[in-house]
Design a protein around this motif. Structure first.
Motif, PDB file in Angstrom:
ATOM      1  N   LEU A 293      -4.753  -0.508 -15.384  1.00  0.00           N
ATOM      2  CA  LEU A 293      -4.937   0.163 -14.092  1.00  0.00           C
ATOM      3  C   LEU A 293      -4.190   1.490 -14.043  1.00  0.00           C
ATOM      4  N   GLN A 294      -3.010   1.532 -14.610  1.00  0.00           N
ATOM      5  CA  GLN A 294      -2.243   2.779 -14.638  1.00  0.00           C
ATOM      6  C   GLN A 294      -2.919   3.823 -15.526  1.00  0.00           C
ATOM      7  N   ASP A 295      -3.405   3.410 -16.686  1.00  0.00           N
ATOM      8  CA  ASP A 295      -4.102   4.335 -17.586  1.00  0.00           C
ATOM      9  C   ASP A 295      -5.392   4.840 -16.945  1.00  0.00           C
ATOM     10  N   TYR A 296      -6.092   3.936 -16.277  1.00  0.00           N
ATOM     11  CA  TYR A 296      -7.358   4.283 -15.612  1.00  0.00           C
ATOM     12  C   TYR A 296      -7.114   5.325 -14.519  1.00  0.00           C
ATOM     13  N   ALA A 297      -6.050   5.094 -13.726  1.00  0.00           N
ATOM     14  CA  ALA A 297      -5.722   6.022 -12.646  1.00  0.00           C
ATOM     15  C   ALA A 297      -5.312   7.381 -13.199  1.00  0.00           C
ATOM     16  N   ALA A 298      -4.526   7.389 -14.271  1.00  0.00           N
ATOM     17  CA  ALA A 298      -4.070   8.647 -14.878  1.00  0.00           C
ATOM     18  C   ALA A 298      -5.248   9.445 -15.426  1.00  0.00           C
ATOM     19  N   LYS A 299      -6.186   8.763 -16.027  1.00  0.00           N
ATOM     20  CA  LYS A 299      -7.363   9.426 -16.592  1.00  0.00           C
ATOM     21  C   LYS A 299      -8.180  10.111 -15.508  1.00  0.00           C
ATOM     22  N   HIS A 300      -8.379   9.422 -14.407  1.00  0.00           N
ATOM     23  CA  HIS A 300      -9.173  10.006 -13.325  1.00  0.00           C
ATOM     24  C   HIS A 300      -8.399  11.089 -12.573  1.00  0.00           C
ATOM     25  N   LYS A 301      -7.083  10.936 -12.486  1.00  0.00           N
ATOM     26  CA  LYS A 301      -6.275  11.967 -11.834  1.00  0.00           C
ATOM     27  C   LYS A 301      -6.349  13.266 -12.619  1.00  0.00           C
ATOM     28  N   ALA A 302      -6.374  13.159 -13.947  1.00  0.00           N
ATOM     29  CA  ALA A 302      -6.482  14.342 -14.800  1.00  0.00           C
ATOM     30  C   ALA A 302      -7.813  15.059 -14.602  1.00  0.00           C
ATOM     31  N   LYS A 303      -8.832  14.297 -14.218  1.00  0.00           N
ATOM     32  CA  LYS A 303     -10.155  14.881 -13.976  1.00  0.00           C
ATOM     33  C   LYS A 303     -10.309  15.370 -12.532  1.00  0.00           C
ATOM     34  N   GLY A 304      -9.257  15.173 -11.748  1.00  0.00           N
ATOM     35  CA  GLY A 304      -9.323  15.603 -10.354  1.00  0.00           C
ATOM     36  C   GLY A 304      -9.969  14.599  -9.429  1.00  0.00           C
ATOM     37  N   ASN A 305     -10.146  13.363  -9.917  1.00  0.00           N
ATOM     38  CA  ASN A 305     -10.742  12.318  -9.085  1.00  0.00           C
ATOM     39  C   ASN A 305      -9.648  11.501  -8.394  1.00  0.00           C
ATOM     40  N   GLY A 306     -10.052  10.827  -7.333  1.00  0.00           N
ATOM     41  CA  GLY A 306      -9.071  10.051  -6.577  1.00  0.00           C
ATOM     42  C   GLY A 306      -9.081   8.568  -6.889  1.00  0.00           C
ATOM     43  N   PHE A 307      -9.831   8.187  -7.932  1.00  0.00           N
ATOM     44  CA  PHE A 307      -9.929   6.764  -8.247  1.00  0.00           C
ATOM     45  C   PHE A 307      -8.593   6.227  -8.755  1.00  0.00           C
ATOM     46  N   GLY A 308      -8.321   4.983  -8.403  1.00  0.00           N
ATOM     47  CA  GLY A 308      -7.095   4.379  -8.909  1.00  0.00           C
ATOM     48  C   GLY A 308      -6.650   3.238  -8.031  1.00  0.00           C
ATOM     49  N   TYR A 309      -5.585   2.616  -8.456  1.00  0.00           N
ATOM     50  CA  TYR A 309      -5.072   1.474  -7.710  1.00  0.00           C
ATOM     51  C   TYR A 309      -4.358   1.945  -6.441  1.00  0.00           C
ATOM     52  N   GLY A 310      -4.145   0.998  -5.544  1.00  0.00           N
ATOM     53  CA  GLY A 310      -3.443   1.303  -4.306  1.00  0.00           C
ATOM     54  C   GLY A 310      -2.184   0.469  -4.178  1.00  0.00           C
ATOM     55  N   LEU A 311      -1.038   1.069  -4.480  1.00  0.00           N
ATOM     56  CA  LEU A 311       0.243   0.390  -4.324  1.00  0.00           C
ATOM     57  C   LEU A 311       0.649   0.523  -2.857  1.00  0.00           C
ATOM     58  N   THR A 312       0.631  -0.567  -2.149  1.00  0.00           N
ATOM     59  CA  THR A 312       0.723  -0.543  -0.689  1.00  0.00           C
ATOM     60  C   THR A 312       2.156  -0.391  -0.189  1.00  0.00           C
ATOM     61  N   ASP A 313       2.325   0.460   0.807  1.00  0.00           N
ATOM     62  CA  ASP A 313       3.602   0.611   1.496  1.00  0.00           C
ATOM     63  C   ASP A 313       3.795  -0.596   2.401  1.00  0.00           C
ATOM     64  N   LEU A 314       4.799  -1.396   2.161  1.00  0.00           N
ATOM     65  CA  LEU A 314       4.994  -2.626   2.931  1.00  0.00           C
ATOM     66  C   LEU A 314       5.272  -2.362   4.403  1.00  0.00           C
ATOM     67  N   GLU A 315       5.715  -1.152   4.718  1.00  0.00           N
ATOM     68  CA  GLU A 315       5.958  -0.791   6.120  1.00  0.00           C
ATOM     69  C   GLU A 315       4.718  -0.172   6.758  1.00  0.00           C
ATOM     70  N   GLY A 316       3.644  -0.061   5.987  1.00  0.00           N
ATOM     71  CA  GLY A 316       2.429   0.564   6.488  1.00  0.00           C
ATOM     72  C   GLY A 316       1.237  -0.373   6.447  1.00  0.00           C
ATOM     73  N   ILE A 317       0.054   0.221   6.275  1.00  0.00           N
ATOM     74  CA  ILE A 317      -1.176  -0.565   6.243  1.00  0.00           C
ATOM     75  C   ILE A 317      -1.841  -0.403   4.881  1.00  0.00           C
ATOM     76  N   SER A 318      -2.809  -1.238   4.620  1.00  0.00           N
ATOM     77  CA  SER A 318      -3.481  -1.226   3.321  1.00  0.00           C
ATOM     78  C   SER A 318      -4.770  -0.410   3.374  1.00  0.00           C
ATOM     79  N   ARG A 319      -5.316  -0.187   2.191  1.00  0.00           N
ATOM     80  CA  ARG A 319      -6.677   0.321   2.102  1.00  0.00           C
ATOM     81  C   ARG A 319      -7.644  -0.750   2.607  1.00  0.00           C
ATOM     82  N   THR A 320      -8.922  -0.408   2.612  1.00  0.00           N
ATOM     83  CA  THR A 320      -9.951  -1.370   2.998  1.00  0.00           C
ATOM     84  C   THR A 320     -10.140  -2.406   1.894  1.00  0.00           C
ATOM     85  N   MET A 321     -10.069  -3.657   2.251  1.00  0.00           N
ATOM     86  CA  MET A 321     -10.339  -4.719   1.289  1.00  0.00           C
ATOM     87  C   MET A 321     -11.844  -4.900   1.154  1.00  0.00           C
TER      88      MET A 321
END
Length: 397
Positions: A293-321
């Motif tokens: 997941l980390q490699d996948y996110a890094a690869k897409h970040k290098a391409k300017g894409n926003g794909f990747g995992y969502g490490l959730t802020d415990l004091e906040g809210i999550s992405r859409t499940m």
């Protein structure tokens, strides 16, 4: 008095083998034998009981044995209104409208795993494929509810209008889609109101064509329409935008129903509030998956894409499940000290959607992830239900 689970044991009913329309008819009969709609289910219930469960039934009254529903969410006594639950999933919309004072008199869902969860919580097996259900066999009801799948209307399927003997415009435009089945039921049963739920993108789908057809169809069927995109983050710790479409019959309300969508409170729910104190270690990501997941996110970040995992802020809210959560849990990962992050447990997913802890999860983790990912945020639907029911009550005064 016997309990519902004891009746199933007495009749030797293994629920995994009875997730069919025969047992659906029997459970619908049991839940509706006194409220004026039992005639819709009695013939099929009797036939099923004779054929599949008992060899002979001399007395038709044997169809119903007085028993108590020992399930989390039994049918409502002295309800304010009747509703039907289409594309029911695991019953999130039903739960919201039961809490608002309604009684469900018919339900349909094609997925057997969802049916199993539905039966465990509501004591009723949904009927199957809605496309095979004749609208004449659905009881009268005040409100139609449906969290229907979004399909394009540009490619017409096999025409049903000839077999139905009708030529309304909506049949031409919606044939071959599941929305067609909502339209034909509304056309025949003409409930006072309806609520439809779908993804936010329904509005822009197919360059707006899909939503145009839906609005035109509902208007043509004689309903005044209200719709709005609402975010569940105001009531649960999850960013989840959904479009809600409400309709009221023009010949009853004359467009004067005074309906307003709920004013939602400021978001205050936090992810940490729904977490289990000691989750099983099996929910922690393996080194292999976490590295991927980390490699996948890094690869897409290098391409300017926003794909990747969502490490959730415990004091906040999550992405859409979503229903794909079972694959890797990437969109909502819970950080852990001195360990890889973990995915949510099924119970935490239930809480994220606002289901109470009394809600039974009788299926595997993977199926549970799919079910809660496909479901609704119950508190949001309940807030809408309260407003809809207020209109019905004001009309009845």
């Amino acid at each position: 008095m016997l309990k519902y689970t004891e009746v199933k044991e007495e009749l030797n009913i293994n629920i995994d083998k009875h997730l069919n329309d025969g047992f659906a008819a029997l459970t619908h009969y049991w839940q509706n034998h006194k409220n004026g709609v039992s005639q819709y289910f009695k013939p099929a219930a009797k036939e099923y009981l004779q054929r599949e469960i008992l060899s002979t039934i001399e007395d038709p009254d044997q169809l119903y044995i007085p028993f108590k529903f020992d399930i989390p969410f039994p049918p409502k006594q002295n309800p304010k209104f009747k509703f039907i639950d289409l594309f029911a999933g695991i019953g999130g919309i039903r739960l919201a409208y039961q809490n608002a004072g309604g009684k469900c008199v018919f339900t349909s869902e094609w997925n057997n795993y969802a049916k199993k969860t539905y039966e465990a919580n509501f004591g009723e097996v949904p009927y199957g494929d809605i496309t095979e259900i004749n609208e004449k066999n659905i009881p009268d009801h005040d409100v139609l509810l449906a969290g229907f799948p979004c399909q394009p209307f540009s490619i017409a399927g096999v025409s049903k209008k000839n077999s139905l003997g009708r030529k309304h415009g909506f049949l031409d435009e919606t044939q071959g889609t599941l929305f067609f089945d909502i339209a034909r039921i509304l056309d025949y049963k003409k409930p006072k109101a309806f609520m439809l739920e779908n993804v936010k993108n329904l509005v822009s789908h197919d360059k707006g064509n899909t939503f145009r057809v839906i609005k035109n169809t509902l208007t043509e069927l004689g309903y005044s329409i209200h719709y709005k995109v609402l975010d569940a983050k105001h009531l649960v710790p999850q960013h989840r935008e959904r479009i809600i479409i409400i309709g009221f019959r023009n010949d009853i309300f004359n467009g004067n129903e005074n309906f307003e969508f709920p004013n939602l409170p400021k978001p205050k729910a936090k992810i940490k509030d729904i977490l289990e104190p000691i989750p099983d270690l099996k929910y922690t990501l393996s080194d292999k998956l976490w590295n991927y997941l980390q490699d996948y996110a890094a690869k897409h970040k290098a391409k300017g894409n926003g794909f990747g995992y969502g490490l959730t802020d415990l004091e906040g809210i999550s992405r859409t499940m979503s229903a794909r959560y079972y694959k890797d849990g990437a969109e909502i990962l819970i950080p852990q000290e001195d360990s890889n992050p973990r995915r949510l447990t099924p119970r935490e997913c239930a809480r994220l959607q606002g289901f109470p802890d009394s809600f039974i999860i009788p299926v595997s983790d993977n199926q549970a992830y799919k079910q809660f990912g496909n479901s609704v945020a119950v508190p949001l639907i309940q807030a809408v239900a309260k407003q809809l029911v207020k209109v019905l009550e004001d009309y009845g005064k």
